[in-house]
Design a protein around this motif. Structure first.
Motif, PDB file in Angstrom:
ATOM      1  N   PRO A 106      66.280  31.109  31.055  1.00 11.90           N
ATOM      2  CA  PRO A 106      67.234  30.969  32.156  1.00 11.90           C
ATOM      3  C   PRO A 106      66.476  30.746  33.461  1.00 11.90           C
ATOM      4  CG  PRO A 106      67.822  32.832  30.749  1.00 11.90           C
ATOM      5  CD  PRO A 106      66.484  32.360  30.286  1.00 11.90           C
ATOM      6  N   LEU A 107      67.070  30.012  34.373  1.00 12.18           N
ATOM      7  CA  LEU A 107      66.386  29.623  35.598  1.00 12.18           C
ATOM      8  C   LEU A 107      65.810  30.814  36.346  1.00 12.18           C
ATOM      9  CD1 LEU A 107      65.566  27.509  37.652  1.00 12.18           C
ATOM     10  CD2 LEU A 107      67.862  27.668  38.648  1.00 12.18           C
ATOM     11  N   VAL A 108      66.588  31.866  36.515  1.00  9.73           N
ATOM     12  CA  VAL A 108      66.120  33.009  37.293  1.00  9.73           C
ATOM     13  C   VAL A 108      64.978  33.723  36.566  1.00  9.73           C
ATOM     14  CG1 VAL A 108      67.810  34.642  36.324  1.00  9.73           C
ATOM     15  CG2 VAL A 108      66.858  35.027  38.634  1.00  9.73           C
ATOM     16  N   ALA A 109      65.010  33.752  35.227  1.00  8.18           N
ATOM     17  CA  ALA A 109      63.923  34.366  34.468  1.00  8.18           C
ATOM     18  C   ALA A 109      62.653  33.537  34.576  1.00  8.18           C
ATOM     19  CB  ALA A 109      64.332  34.532  33.001  1.00  8.18           C
ATOM     20  N   GLU A 110      62.784  32.211  34.619  1.00 12.40           N
ATOM     21  CA  GLU A 110      61.619  31.338  34.779  1.00 12.40           C
ATOM     22  C   GLU A 110      60.987  31.538  36.154  1.00 12.40           C
ATOM     23  OE1 GLU A 110      58.627  28.662  34.211  1.00 12.40           O
ATOM     24  OE2 GLU A 110      59.955  29.584  32.730  1.00 12.40           O
ATOM     25  N   VAL A 111      61.812  31.733  37.177  1.00  7.74           N
ATOM     26  CA  VAL A 111      61.292  32.014  38.520  1.00  7.74           C
ATOM     27  C   VAL A 111      60.493  33.313  38.507  1.00  7.74           C
ATOM     28  CG1 VAL A 111      61.942  32.600  40.897  1.00  7.74           C
ATOM     29  CG2 VAL A 111      63.111  30.737  39.701  1.00  7.74           C
ATOM     30  N   PHE A 112      61.008  34.319  37.817  1.00  7.97           N
ATOM     31  CA  PHE A 112      60.311  35.609  37.721  1.00  7.97           C
ATOM     32  C   PHE A 112      59.009  35.460  36.938  1.00  7.97           C
ATOM     33  CE2 PHE A 112      60.064  40.004  35.742  1.00  7.97           C
ATOM     34  CZ  PHE A 112      59.622  40.622  36.897  1.00  7.97           C
ATOM     35  N   ARG A 113      59.031  34.692  35.856  1.00  8.32           N
ATOM     36  CA  ARG A 113      57.820  34.474  35.054  1.00  8.32           C
ATOM     37  C   ARG A 113      56.724  33.817  35.896  1.00  8.32           C
ATOM     38  NH1 ARG A 113      54.966  30.866  31.996  1.00  8.32           N
ATOM     39  NH2 ARG A 113      56.138  29.139  32.923  1.00  8.32           N
ATOM     40  N   GLU A 114      57.078  32.789  36.646  1.00  7.35           N
ATOM     41  CA  GLU A 114      56.100  32.109  37.482  1.00  7.35           C
ATOM     42  C   GLU A 114      55.571  33.037  38.575  1.00  7.35           C
ATOM     43  OE1 GLU A 114      58.074  28.631  38.882  1.00  7.35           O
ATOM     44  OE2 GLU A 114      58.048  27.627  36.918  1.00  7.35           O
ATOM     45  N   PHE A 115      56.462  33.882  39.117  1.00  8.59           N
ATOM     46  CA  PHE A 115      56.030  34.866  40.113  1.00  8.59           C
ATOM     47  C   PHE A 115      54.997  35.811  39.514  1.00  8.59           C
ATOM     48  CE2 PHE A 115      56.588  39.361  41.123  1.00  8.59           C
ATOM     49  CZ  PHE A 115      56.147  39.396  42.435  1.00  8.59           C
ATOM     50  N   LEU A 116      55.244  36.278  38.290  1.00  3.72           N
ATOM     51  CA  LEU A 116      54.340  37.229  37.648  1.00  3.72           C
ATOM     52  C   LEU A 116      52.965  36.621  37.391  1.00  3.72           C
ATOM     53  CD1 LEU A 116      56.784  38.894  35.097  1.00  3.72           C
ATOM     54  CD2 LEU A 116      55.771  39.966  37.118  1.00  3.72           C
ATOM     55  N   ILE A 117      52.937  35.382  36.922  1.00  2.00           N
ATOM     56  CA  ILE A 117      51.655  34.724  36.666  1.00  2.00           C
ATOM     57  C   ILE A 117      50.843  34.650  37.952  1.00  2.00           C
ATOM     58  CG2 ILE A 117      50.564  32.542  36.007  1.00  2.00           C
ATOM     59  CD1 ILE A 117      52.946  32.119  34.090  1.00  2.00           C
ATOM     60  N   ASP A 118      51.489  34.243  39.049  1.00  2.00           N
ATOM     61  CA  ASP A 118      50.802  34.159  40.341  1.00  2.00           C
ATOM     62  C   ASP A 118      50.396  35.539  40.845  1.00  2.00           C
ATOM     63  OD1 ASP A 118      50.090  32.596  42.846  1.00  2.00           O
ATOM     64  OD2 ASP A 118      51.551  34.016  43.663  1.00  2.00           O
TER      65      ASP A 118
END
Length: 297
Positions: free
Chosen positions: A279-291
């Protein structure tokens, strides 16, 4: 067949008790019993049998449950996707985690994320290594923090976020409590307070002891880092715990000592279901975590 009937059926199947299911659903017990009875009449099968004060799901009920859980999960995902499409900043992220990461890491990353995404909601689910992988595979959670990180898996994929050191913990007054560093073999005569078998930290500790040339004598077992830490502080033995699990200060506190031989670490990663778009919001969170963890390192 109504959606409400299916939701009540799943809740009763999980709780195996009508009263407890009704309490969680915030409805009358009679309403739950009536909906289950109507569902059984419509299907022409018996979904539950009485066993003492509890209900036991039948074989055909288990078959029906596995299908309905998937249907309800897909329905929930569809509703969430519509809401996210209208406004991603009001979406919900379903995240799984082991208890040892819920003390410090999870609250920290969520707090940082919500600084720029204050309206995003989180639904959190604590679990063991195997249950977290299962929940991701079934689509019941979007993402899961997990340790150790599964390098290769047929049904889940993800990213290694960090490696964390494990420390020896000993009671106050222990012969080694004044040491800055120790070799793990120096604890071979001690009784160990160990995690239960379903917890991945147990395997890490056992492997470290094997490398140190001994098999630990297990005196007590527990299921949470707080329990392990408390039992050690109370003089019930020694153990190894991740550094993040030792940040909390309590009245009953063990002494932590760095282990230099062998060095004991655990890998921590983030997983999602293979071959499926988040889901879009989960993908945003995933990218935040990697960074976040690139900067954390």
């Amino acid at each position: 067949m109504e959606l409400r009937q299916l939701q009540y059926f799943v809740k009763v199947a999980r709780k195996q008790h009508v009263t407890q299911a009704a309490e969680e659903l915030h409805v009358a017990q009679s309403a739950v019993s009536r909906q289950i009875r109507q569902l059984e009449e419509e299907l022409g099968v018996q979904l539950f049998v009485q066993k003492g004060r509890n209900l036991q799901i039948t074989a055909v009920g288990k078959l029906f449950l596995s299908r309905i859980e998937a249907v309800l999960t897909d329905l929930e995902r569809a509703v969430n996707e519509i809401h996210e499409y209208l406004d991603p900043e009001h979406g919900e992220i379903r995240v799984g985690f082991p208890h040892s990461l819920g003390i410090y890491l999870l609250p920290t990353v969520i707090a940082h994320f919500r600084k720029n995404h204050p309206k995003v909601k989180f639904r959190l689910r604590q679990g063991t290594y195997n249950s977290l992988i299962r929940d991701v595979m079934k689509g019941e959670i979007d993402l899961a923090f997990i340790s150790p990180f599964p390098e290769k898996h047929s049904h889940v994929a993800g990213e290694l976020l960090l490696r964390e050191e494990l420390y020896a913990i000993v009671p106050q007054g222990h012969v080694l409590c004044e040491y800055q560093t120790i070799r793990l073999e120096q604890l071979k005569e001690d009784s160990f307070v160990m995690f239960s078998e379903e917890y991945s930290l147990r395997a890490i500790v056992l492997e470290a002891c094997r490398k140190a040339g001994f098999s630990p004598r297990i005196g007590f077992e527990g299921e949470e880092t707080d329990t392990i830490r408390g039992l050690v502080a109370a003089g019930m033995g020694v153990s190894l715990l991740p550094e993040m699990a030792l940040t909390e200060i309590s009245e009953l506190q063990p002494v932590k000592v760095r282990v230099i031989e062998p060095q004991v670490t655990r890998s921590i990663g983030l997983i999602h279901r293979t071959g499926e778009k988040l889901p879009l919001v989960a993908e945003v969170f995933r990218e935040f975590l990697i960074d976040f963890f690139i900067r954390y390192k």
